[in-house]
Design a protein around this motif. Sequence first.
Motif, PDB file in Angstrom:
ATOM      1  N   THR A 103     -65.972  31.634  97.489  1.00  0.00           N
ATOM      2  CA  THR A 103     -65.245  32.060  96.283  1.00  0.00           C
ATOM      3  C   THR A 103     -64.514  33.375  96.493  1.00  0.00           C
ATOM      4  O   THR A 103     -64.023  33.969  95.540  1.00  0.00           O
ATOM      5  CB  THR A 103     -66.192  32.194  95.067  1.00  0.00           C
ATOM      6  OG1 THR A 103     -66.994  33.370  95.215  1.00  0.00           O
ATOM      7  CG2 THR A 103     -67.081  30.983  94.926  1.00  0.00           C
ATOM      8  N   SER A 142     -68.762  32.747  89.486  1.00  0.00           N
ATOM      9  CA  SER A 142     -68.165  31.834  90.461  1.00  0.00           C
ATOM     10  C   SER A 142     -69.022  31.719  91.714  1.00  0.00           C
ATOM     11  O   SER A 142     -69.218  30.626  92.253  1.00  0.00           O
ATOM     12  CB  SER A 142     -66.752  32.291  90.821  1.00  0.00           C
ATOM     13  OG  SER A 142     -66.746  33.629  91.284  1.00  0.00           O
ATOM     14  N   ASN A 146     -70.868  28.150  92.573  1.00  0.00           N
ATOM     15  CA  ASN A 146     -70.522  27.438  93.803  1.00  0.00           C
ATOM     16  C   ASN A 146     -71.684  27.411  94.783  1.00  0.00           C
ATOM     17  O   ASN A 146     -71.839  26.462  95.556  1.00  0.00           O
ATOM     18  CB  ASN A 146     -69.285  28.065  94.439  1.00  0.00           C
ATOM     19  CG  ASN A 146     -68.004  27.682  93.723  1.00  0.00           C
ATOM     20  OD1 ASN A 146     -67.385  26.690  94.057  1.00  0.00           O
ATOM     21  ND2 ASN A 146     -67.625  28.455  92.716  1.00  0.00           N
ATOM     22  N   GLN A 169     -60.818  33.731  88.318  1.00  0.00           N
ATOM     23  CA  GLN A 169     -62.274  33.805  88.267  1.00  0.00           C
ATOM     24  C   GLN A 169     -62.835  32.719  87.351  1.00  0.00           C
ATOM     25  O   GLN A 169     -63.793  32.026  87.699  1.00  0.00           O
ATOM     26  CB  GLN A 169     -62.716  35.180  87.773  1.00  0.00           C
ATOM     27  CG  GLN A 169     -62.515  36.312  88.765  1.00  0.00           C
ATOM     28  CD  GLN A 169     -62.833  37.666  88.144  1.00  0.00           C
ATOM     29  OE1 GLN A 169     -62.469  37.932  87.000  1.00  0.00           O
ATOM     30  NE2 GLN A 169     -63.491  38.512  88.893  1.00  0.00           N
ATOM     31  N   GLN A 172     -63.040  29.215  88.704  1.00  0.00           N
ATOM     32  CA  GLN A 172     -63.994  28.965  89.774  1.00  0.00           C
ATOM     33  C   GLN A 172     -65.355  28.500  89.274  1.00  0.00           C
ATOM     34  O   GLN A 172     -66.163  28.023  90.060  1.00  0.00           O
ATOM     35  CB  GLN A 172     -64.158  30.215  90.642  1.00  0.00           C
ATOM     36  CG  GLN A 172     -62.941  30.498  91.510  1.00  0.00           C
ATOM     37  CD  GLN A 172     -63.175  31.660  92.452  1.00  0.00           C
ATOM     38  OE1 GLN A 172     -63.559  32.748  92.034  1.00  0.00           O
ATOM     39  NE2 GLN A 172     -62.960  31.439  93.730  1.00  0.00           N
ATOM     40  N   PHE A 173     -65.625  28.661  87.982  1.00  0.00           N
ATOM     41  CA  PHE A 173     -66.895  28.129  87.484  1.00  0.00           C
ATOM     42  C   PHE A 173     -66.742  27.198  86.283  1.00  0.00           C
ATOM     43  O   PHE A 173     -67.701  26.532  85.896  1.00  0.00           O
ATOM     44  CB  PHE A 173     -67.890  29.262  87.159  1.00  0.00           C
ATOM     45  CG  PHE A 173     -67.393  30.318  86.221  1.00  0.00           C
ATOM     46  CD1 PHE A 173     -67.376  30.117  84.853  1.00  0.00           C
ATOM     47  CD2 PHE A 173     -66.949  31.542  86.716  1.00  0.00           C
ATOM     48  CE1 PHE A 173     -66.925  31.096  83.990  1.00  0.00           C
ATOM     49  CE2 PHE A 173     -66.502  32.535  85.855  1.00  0.00           C
ATOM     50  CZ  PHE A 173     -66.485  32.307  84.483  1.00  0.00           C
TER      51      PHE A 173
END
Length: 433
Positions: A103, A142, A146, A169, A172-173
């Motif tokens: 990430t 994130s 991940n 950001q 990413q989640f």
Amino acid sequence: MKYYSTNAKAPLATLHEAVVKGLASDSGLYMPEYLYKLSADFFDSIQNLPFNEIAKIVATAFFGEDVEQKALDEIVDDTLQFDCPVVEVSDNIYSLELFHGPTLAFKDVGGRFMARLLQYFIRKEGKEEVNVLVATSGDTGSAVANGFLGVDGIHVYVLYPKGKVSKIQESQFTTLGKNITAIEVNGVFDDCQALVKKAFMDEELNRHMKLTSANSINVARFLPQSFYYFNAYARMKAAGKADNLVVCVPSGNFGNITAGLFGREMGLPIKRFIAANNANDVFFKYLQTGKYTPMASIQTIANAMDVGNPSNFARVYDMFDGDLQKIRSVVSGATYSDEQIRETMKSCFDSNGYILDPHGACGYRALEEGLTDGETGVFLETAHPAKFKETVESAIGAEVEIPERLAAFMRGEKKSVEMSADFDSFKNFLMTR
């Protein structure tokens, strides 16, 4: 190894208990009863070792009594499938680039290591599903999401403040799905962190589901971050620059600098640390006045540091026996406004051609202003500047290329649950899961 609570009112815990519980029953943070000093031979030859071999030695010092060596080595190898190079930025100032993981943020190591360690305990004990709660002001969510993505027996709930993390950001989640649930809280990071802590203290909720945290309050999240500091020393020693080494850490919840201080206690030859704050400067003020006064967090362009009540202050305070002078002898502070952060990104790019992210800019500037004659500084560049593309580009007047792995996240579909900062709403949501 046993772990005690910083509030000193909870029973000692095993590593397994400390990792699964996250927070002690008295709301304190777990601390190891002691730290092993690493051998002089290790430091004499550390410059000849690769990152993962250094990390295995350090991990064994932390966890070797509680995790089988073969399994621990496998966890380290699985976690460190990338390097963290040291890059010269200007005279006597170097960047430890911690954004080469999945990430592109420093928390990739702690997130993945904790996921694998928790999975190890689940498989060994045959326990039911564990639910991980994590509050994020940006990069933690994130990295943890991940790191845990697709790990059997674990479901992750990421709580983040609405409108206060960058779009990259957030993507990413919120785009992962599977065993990751994103919760968009109408509040600030401290509200998210308070919801997590209250959840651990709620007996009914804990009877309903097994909870743990992946914030740096969890020993399995913050301890592996010490690997960075040993690696930085090794690379600087290989370059003949390890004497009088000063490390500057952009600091939000203070888990990262705490890990560095643990490394120093284990014998790592770092002369001193600088904790660089943005406008959320409660620790800086503590160093000046001796009074720790939590504040409401302030939104800044260095959003991952927007923490007004850093949890890991309790660990720093405990480590130094609450002695302000002892803390000051090892850690100094710095604080910067958004305007100063922008100025620093611009001047560093113009002078050195190096692109800082807003957090790294705080670290770089603190070294520029705080190094003394004969000292060499390393600052932690904690995230790739592309994660803050608009902010960085407007500051430096140049384009920042987005790496493909970030672009892939941006193409995903956002899936999140909107929620107020009221604990009853959060509890009721979890009770239905």
